[in-house]
Write a protein that holds these residues in place. Structure first.
Motif, short mmCIF file in Angstrom:
data_model
loop_
_atom_site.label_atom_id
_atom_site.label_comp_id
_atom_site.label_asym_id
_atom_site.label_seq_id
_atom_site.Cartn_x
_atom_site.Cartn_y
_atom_site.Cartn_z
N TYR A 164 0.85 -1.19 0.00
CA TYR A 164 0.00 0.00 0.00
C TYR A 164 0.89 1.24 0.00
O TYR A 164 1.85 1.33 0.76
CB TYR A 164 -0.92 0.01 1.22
N LEU A 165 0.54 2.19 -0.86
CA LEU A 165 1.30 3.43 -1.02
C LEU A 165 0.34 4.61 -0.87
O LEU A 165 0.02 5.32 -1.83
CB LEU A 165 1.99 3.43 -2.39
N PRO A 166 -0.17 4.83 0.36
CA PRO A 166 -1.12 5.93 0.54
C PRO A 166 -0.44 7.25 0.83
O PRO A 166 0.65 7.30 1.43
CB PRO A 166 -1.91 5.47 1.78
N ASP A 167 -1.08 8.33 0.43
CA ASP A 167 -0.71 9.64 0.94
C ASP A 167 -1.29 9.79 2.34
O ASP A 167 -2.28 9.13 2.69
CB ASP A 167 -1.34 10.76 0.08
N PHE A 168 -0.69 10.65 3.13
CA PHE A 168 -1.35 11.18 4.33
C PHE A 168 -1.17 12.69 4.22
O PHE A 168 -0.17 13.25 4.62
CB PHE A 168 -0.71 10.63 5.61
N LYS A 169 -2.16 13.33 3.60
CA LYS A 169 -2.03 14.72 3.20
C LYS A 169 -2.22 15.71 4.35
O LYS A 169 -1.50 16.70 4.46
CB LYS A 169 -3.06 15.05 2.11
N TYR A 170 -3.24 15.45 5.16
CA TYR A 170 -3.65 16.45 6.14
C TYR A 170 -3.87 15.84 7.52
O TYR A 170 -4.49 14.78 7.63
CB TYR A 170 -4.98 17.10 5.73
N MET A 171 -3.44 16.56 8.56
CA MET A 171 -3.88 16.26 9.91
C MET A 171 -4.88 17.33 10.37
O MET A 171 -5.61 17.13 11.32
CB MET A 171 -2.68 16.20 10.86
N LEU A 223 3.33 20.98 1.79
CA LEU A 223 2.67 22.06 1.04
C LEU A 223 3.25 23.41 1.46
O LEU A 223 3.59 23.62 2.63
CB LEU A 223 1.17 22.05 1.31
N PRO A 224 3.38 24.33 0.52
CA PRO A 224 3.96 25.64 0.85
C PRO A 224 3.13 26.37 1.91
O PRO A 224 1.92 26.47 1.79
CB PRO A 224 3.94 26.38 -0.50
N GLY A 225 3.83 26.82 2.96
CA GLY A 225 3.16 27.58 4.01
C GLY A 225 2.50 26.73 5.08
O GLY A 225 1.83 27.26 5.97
N HIS A 226 2.66 25.40 5.03
CA HIS A 226 1.94 24.53 5.95
C HIS A 226 2.86 23.53 6.65
O HIS A 226 2.57 22.33 6.74
CB HIS A 226 0.81 23.82 5.21
N VAL A 227 3.95 24.04 7.19
CA VAL A 227 4.89 23.21 7.94
C VAL A 227 4.22 22.60 9.18
O VAL A 227 4.46 21.45 9.53
CB VAL A 227 6.13 24.03 8.35
N LYS A 228 3.35 23.37 9.82
CA LYS A 228 2.66 22.88 11.03
C LYS A 228 1.85 21.62 10.72
O LYS A 228 1.87 20.65 11.48
CB LYS A 228 1.74 23.98 11.57
N ASN A 229 1.12 21.63 9.60
CA ASN A 229 0.36 20.45 9.20
C ASN A 229 1.28 19.26 8.96
O ASN A 229 1.01 18.14 9.39
CB ASN A 229 -0.45 20.75 7.94
N SER A 230 2.39 19.50 8.27
CA SER A 230 3.34 18.42 7.98
C SER A 230 3.90 17.82 9.27
O SER A 230 4.00 16.60 9.40
CB SER A 230 4.49 18.94 7.11
N LYS A 231 4.25 18.66 10.21
CA LYS A 231 4.77 18.16 11.49
C LYS A 231 3.74 17.30 12.21
O LYS A 231 4.07 16.26 12.80
CB LYS A 231 5.20 19.34 12.37
N ALA A 232 2.48 17.72 12.16
CA ALA A 232 1.42 16.95 12.83
C ALA A 232 1.25 15.57 12.19
O ALA A 232 1.05 14.57 12.88
CB ALA A 232 0.11 17.73 12.79
N VAL A 233 1.33 15.51 10.86
CA VAL A 233 1.24 14.23 10.15
C VAL A 233 2.39 13.32 10.53
O VAL A 233 2.20 12.14 10.89
CB VAL A 233 1.22 14.45 8.62
#
Length: 312
Positions: A164-171, A223-233
């Protein structure tokens, strides 16, 4: 009736009142109605070819046998494959033709069969895999998805998918709502990922070839401008699954024409933004996985959807 045939028939009946994805649009796709994915029950594909730009343990030296399906239940506003996601490109093929494509890719030396954006065609793909396996298909099957999946649909694939190769785009539900109109994305991504890991178990890599045989690789596109979201994921993935999975942190975000007016999405991810996410992952103890170095946001990640390998 043979149990496999009975199960395939049951799966296809879902398309009469489609609830395959979290959109639960209830379209009669068998009757020709288009669902939220933009597609009826007819399979539409835009490309089937050896693909070199996946993670090294998927592409290898030979290339992954990638089948790009048209339509998408996710509909991200920044999608780099928007021509096929919105069903503007592709060709109708039969289930039998799809099974032949799998065998043709195997004949070309593909490392695996890579199903790209397959969610809305799960019943048809299962039937095509049954036919192809009886005709000699023995490659690992990769399910390459946005992560916006119902665990019940993933359960249908038990025994058919190896990797399985899923994205996890958003937290962040707010971000998922703004960019994909899917505020419930985090809950579905979590639930479906749990089912994927239940099926495959821990990562299995062939030590001689370096190729993945079974397991889950979770992709996260910064995603540009969304480091916080990336860290949460990243925090969720590492704290929940540790070394059960591999994480692929990508900086290949490519601004597309449809987001030219957006102040954030109209630019690339900066080197500093990406470094912040990688540094955070290392601080949390990430020891193995994939990162992208240098200028990853380039056209090579966006193939031509010219019906290569599909047939005229």
């Amino acid at each position: 009736m043979n149990k496999d045939i009975e199960r395939i028939k049951e799966n296809m009946n879902i398309l009469k009142d489609c609830t395959l994805c979290p959109r639960n649009c209830h379209a009669d796709r068998l009757g020709g109605q288009r669902g939220r994915c933009h597609e009826t029950a007819e399979i539409v594909a835009a490309r089937a070819a050896l693909h070199m730009w996946e993670e090294p343990c998927i592409s290898g030296d030979a290339g992954s046998g990638a089948v790009f399906f048209s339509g998408c239940s996710m509909g991200c506003i920044f999608c780099q494959n928007h021509n096929i996601a919105e069903a503007k490109a592709g060709k109708i093929i039969t289930i039998e033709r799809l099974s032949q494509i799998f065998l043709e890719l195997q004949g070309e030396g593909a490392a695996n069969i890579n199903l790209v954006t397959p969610t809305h065609y799960v019943p048809q793909i299962i039937e095509a895999l049954e036919i192809a396996r009886k005709a000699g298909l023995d490659l690992p099957v990769v399910y390459n998805t946005s992560g916006y999946e119902k665990p019940e649909t993933i359960q249908m694939l038990d025994g058919y998918v190896d990797v399985y190769l899923p994205d996890f785009k958003y937290m962040e539900p707010e971000l998922a709502a703004a960019y994909s109109k899917a505020p419930d994305y985090p809950e579905y991504a979590k639930a479906s990922l749990k089912e994927m890991i239940r099926q495959t178990g821990n990562i299995q890599i062939n030590k001689e070839t370096g190729m993945i045989q079974k397991g889950v690789i979770v992709r996260h596109l910064v995603l540009p401008g969304h480091v916080k979201n990336s860290k949460a994921v990243i925090k969720y993935l590492l704290e929940t699954y540790k070394d059960q999975i591999l994480i692929s942190i990508m900086n290949q975000y490519t601004p597309m024409p449809q987001v030219a007016e957006d102040p954030l999405l109209s630019r690339k991810v900066t080197k500093r933004e990406y470094e912040k996410v990688i540094d955070y992952a290392l601080e949390l103890g990430m020891e193995d996985g994939f990162i992208q170095e240098g200028e990853a946001a380039k056209e090579s990640f966006i193939p031509e959807f010219n019906l290569e390998g599909i047939g005229i």
